[in-house]
Design an enzyme around this catalytic site. Structure first.
Site, mmCIF file in Angstrom:
data_model
loop_
_atom_site.group_PDB
_atom_site.id
_atom_site.type_symbol
_atom_site.label_atom_id
_atom_site.label_comp_id
_atom_site.label_asym_id
_atom_site.label_seq_id
_atom_site.Cartn_x
_atom_site.Cartn_y
_atom_site.Cartn_z
ATOM 1 C CG HIS A 150 -24.139 -20.950 48.422
ATOM 2 N ND1 HIS A 150 -25.224 -20.422 47.775
ATOM 3 C CD2 HIS A 150 -24.648 -21.927 49.205
ATOM 4 C CE1 HIS A 150 -26.326 -21.053 48.147
ATOM 5 N NE2 HIS A 150 -25.997 -21.969 49.007
ATOM 6 C CE1 TYR A 205 -30.125 -21.159 48.328
ATOM 7 C CE2 TYR A 205 -30.938 -19.627 49.954
ATOM 8 C CZ TYR A 205 -30.140 -20.701 49.620
ATOM 9 O OH TYR A 205 -29.377 -21.318 50.578
HETATM 10 P P1 NDP Z 1 -35.907 -26.985 55.871
HETATM 11 O O1 NDP Z 1 -35.342 -28.108 56.644
HETATM 12 O O2 NDP Z 1 -35.971 -25.643 56.467
HETATM 13 O O3 NDP Z 1 -37.355 -27.431 55.405
HETATM 14 C C1 NDP Z 1 -38.173 -26.630 54.593
HETATM 15 C C2 NDP Z 1 -39.404 -27.450 54.257
HETATM 16 O O4 NDP Z 1 -40.106 -27.753 55.464
HETATM 17 C C3 NDP Z 1 -40.367 -26.728 53.375
HETATM 18 O O5 NDP Z 1 -40.945 -27.685 52.516
HETATM 19 C C4 NDP Z 1 -41.423 -26.187 54.329
HETATM 20 O O6 NDP Z 1 -42.674 -26.128 53.691
HETATM 21 C C5 NDP Z 1 -41.436 -27.244 55.408
HETATM 22 N N1 NDP Z 1 -41.736 -26.699 56.740
HETATM 23 C C6 NDP Z 1 -41.155 -25.636 57.338
HETATM 24 N N2 NDP Z 1 -41.662 -25.444 58.559
HETATM 25 C C7 NDP Z 1 -42.594 -26.410 58.743
HETATM 26 C C8 NDP Z 1 -43.472 -26.733 59.803
HETATM 27 N N3 NDP Z 1 -43.487 -26.015 60.921
HETATM 28 N N4 NDP Z 1 -44.310 -27.792 59.644
HETATM 29 C C9 NDP Z 1 -44.292 -28.524 58.509
HETATM 30 N N5 NDP Z 1 -43.483 -28.267 57.462
HETATM 31 C C10 NDP Z 1 -42.639 -27.218 57.580
HETATM 32 O O7 NDP Z 1 -35.125 -26.972 54.480
HETATM 33 P P2 NDP Z 1 -34.332 -25.919 53.613
HETATM 34 O O8 NDP Z 1 -33.506 -26.724 52.658
HETATM 35 O O9 NDP Z 1 -35.210 -24.871 53.072
HETATM 36 O O10 NDP Z 1 -33.278 -25.267 54.643
HETATM 37 C C11 NDP Z 1 -33.516 -24.083 55.351
HETATM 38 C C12 NDP Z 1 -32.718 -22.924 54.785
HETATM 39 O O11 NDP Z 1 -31.328 -23.187 54.880
HETATM 40 C C13 NDP Z 1 -32.930 -22.704 53.288
HETATM 41 O O12 NDP Z 1 -34.192 -22.162 53.011
HETATM 42 C C14 NDP Z 1 -31.749 -21.843 52.981
HETATM 43 O O13 NDP Z 1 -31.970 -20.520 53.421
HETATM 44 C C15 NDP Z 1 -30.657 -22.544 53.797
HETATM 45 N N6 NDP Z 1 -29.925 -23.576 53.023
HETATM 46 C C16 NDP Z 1 -28.585 -23.365 52.791
HETATM 47 C C17 NDP Z 1 -27.843 -24.273 52.080
HETATM 48 C C18 NDP Z 1 -26.393 -24.025 51.849
HETATM 49 O O14 NDP Z 1 -25.766 -24.718 51.036
HETATM 50 N N7 NDP Z 1 -25.795 -23.052 52.521
HETATM 51 C C19 NDP Z 1 -28.432 -25.517 51.540
HETATM 52 C C20 NDP Z 1 -29.824 -25.699 51.913
HETATM 53 C C21 NDP Z 1 -30.523 -24.745 52.629
HETATM 54 P P3 NDP Z 1 -43.523 -24.738 53.616
HETATM 55 O O15 NDP Z 1 -42.613 -23.718 53.018
HETATM 56 O O16 NDP Z 1 -44.676 -25.094 52.780
HETATM 57 O O17 NDP Z 1 -43.895 -24.419 55.048
#
Ligand code: NDP
Length: 279
Positions: A110, A52
């Protein structure tokens, strides 16, 4: 607050993701404040990865955990191309440096790459023996991969598989989740909000109806759904302190059978096995 046993600790079923942190989408101060707000709200698991922001997300996490390392159950991940026996040590040491800590609670592969699982597991076990990590797990491994992992020496020490799971990605319910539940191994649900897309797509009005009935919000309903059976830990990412607190509130929300039926209709599970999806 809904909790579950994860790597030997009882933790809230909602954690904190960090993908895209450290990349300038929000200010560093906002990102640090969001992680701290989640911890202040009682969340424990913080998920990051060397990938990341090329290490920048780990630096943000390090700043957020300064003088409060023990508040977090800290998870990071190694790139598959670093996952040789010696490579995991080098990658782990670099992650620890960026995170400003002397140990990870959990270190994940990962996704699967060119190194045999047995070699990566041996590398992880070296790190456990030396106290650099408390435990290890995997990510993006499908049921066949998990069966293979269970057969390598030490493979049964795996503490989690982190996979894509949310209302619009229900494939794991067919095969992976029954298997991990049977093994007593929690799954980490990544992108539990489908990166916010499920708040706006088809079915979002049902999320709103269920949320209204509980005085909750649609993201809280989507997250409470992910963790509803006690075997899943969801790790939403937010760079906003307010939304991190909102997401933490999902651990307090209990959905009724009626809610679950409405969500099933709006976001149906697949009829049969589907290949594990990834983002
Ligand atoms: P998420 O499903 O957690 O969504 C994140 C998005 O949703 C951001 O744009 C955030 O915006 C928004 N958001 C979060 N909370 C709210 C809320 N309460 N209301 C409205 N919008 C919201 O997606 P991610 O892909 O980030 O997945 C979560 C985590 O999983 C990652 O951050 C990572 O740590 C992990 N991950 C692992 C992977 C793997 O291959 N092992 C692949 C993908 C993710 P804002 O920040 O502006 O609030």
């Amino acid at each position: 607050m809904r909790t579950l046993e994860f790597a030997g600790q009882e933790v809230p079923a909602i954690g904190l993701g960090t993908w895209y942190m450290g990349e300038g989408r929000a200010t560093r101060a906002e990102e640090v404040a969001a992680i701290r707000a989640g911890l202040d709200a009682g969340l424990r698991v913080v998920d990051t990865a060397e990938m990341y922001g090329d290490g920048a997300a780990e630096e943000v996490v390090g700043e957020a955990l300064r003088r409060r390392r023990d508040d977090a159950v800290l998870v990071s991940k190694v790139y598959p191309h670093h996952a040789s026996r010696g490579g995991v040590r080098r990658a782990c040491e670099a992650s620890l440096e960026r995170l400003g800590t002397d140990h990870l609670d959990v270190y994940l592969l990962h996704w699967r790459g060119q190194y045999p699982l047995a070699e990566t597991v041996a590398g992880f076990e070296d790190l456990v023996d030396d106290g650099l990590i408390g435990a290890w797990g995997v990510s993006n491994l499908d049921p066949d991969d998990l069966r293979e992992l269970a057969c390598v020496p030490g493979g049964d020490a795996c503490v989690t598989d982190q996979v894509l799971y949310n209302l619009t990605r229900r494939g794991p319910e067919i095969d992976l989740l029954p298997m991990t539940r049977e093994a007593g191994m929690p799954v980490m649900a990544y992108s539990p909000l489908e990166q916010a897309r499920l708040l706006f797509g088809s079915g979002s009005e049902v999320l709103e109806d269920v949320a209204d009935a509980h005085g909750a919000t649609p993201p809280q309903v989507a997250l409470a759904w992910c963790v509803r059976d006690g075997s899943v830990l969801a790790i939403p990412k937010s760079a906003s302190a307010e939304r991190a607190r909102e997401n933490a509130g999902a651990a307090e929300l209990e959905l009724t059978d009626e809610d679950l039926a409405a969500l099933d209709e709006a976001f149906p599970a697949p009829d049969g096995p589907v290949p594990l999806e990834t983002l």
